[in-house]
Design a protein around this motif. Structure first.
Motif, PDB file in Angstrom:
ATOM      1  N   GLN A  20     -52.277 -31.495  -6.846  1.00  0.00           N
ATOM      2  CA  GLN A  20     -51.296 -30.010  -6.396  1.00  0.00           C
ATOM      3  C   GLN A  20     -50.656 -29.249  -7.656  1.00  0.00           C
ATOM      4  N   ASP A  31     -45.366 -26.039  -8.345  1.00  0.00           N
ATOM      5  CA  ASP A  31     -45.839 -27.224  -7.990  1.00  0.00           C
ATOM      6  C   ASP A  31     -45.387 -27.899  -6.682  1.00  0.00           C
ATOM      7  N   LYS A  32     -43.810 -27.468  -6.744  1.00  0.00           N
ATOM      8  CA  LYS A  32     -42.734 -27.882  -5.601  1.00  0.00           C
ATOM      9  C   LYS A  32     -43.368 -27.202  -4.665  1.00  0.00           C
ATOM     10  N   ALA A  35     -46.835 -29.073  -2.439  1.00  0.00           N
ATOM     11  CA  ALA A  35     -45.898 -30.676  -2.466  1.00  0.00           C
ATOM     12  C   ALA A  35     -45.397 -30.912  -1.323  1.00  0.00           C
ATOM     13  N   GLY A  39     -47.114 -32.614   1.807  1.00  0.00           N
ATOM     14  CA  GLY A  39     -46.362 -33.860   1.310  1.00  0.00           C
ATOM     15  C   GLY A  39     -45.987 -35.139   2.694  1.00  0.00           C
TER      16      GLY A  39
END
Length: 53
Positions: A20, A31-32, A35, A39
């Motif tokens: 990711q 990157d969050k 995610a 996720g």
């Protein structure tokens, strides 16, 4: 972004064995963000129905 789009992007990313974080770097996003879309919580909350029009 829809659940279906998220799953397609996830499948393509996994097929290329791309983490990711690497995808986020290529897209110039955090990157969050990736995610958040890929996720376990996203997978647990599918959106039903597709827009046909």
């Amino acid at each position: 972004m829809s659940y279906v789009q998220n799953e397609i992007i996830r499948a393509l990313r996994e097929r290329k064995a791309m983490p990711q974080k690497q995808l986020a770097e290529k897209l110039c996003i955090r990157d969050k963000t990736i995610a958040g879309h890929h996720g376990p919580l996203q997978k647990a909350r599918p959106r039903h129905g597709l827009r046909l029009l």
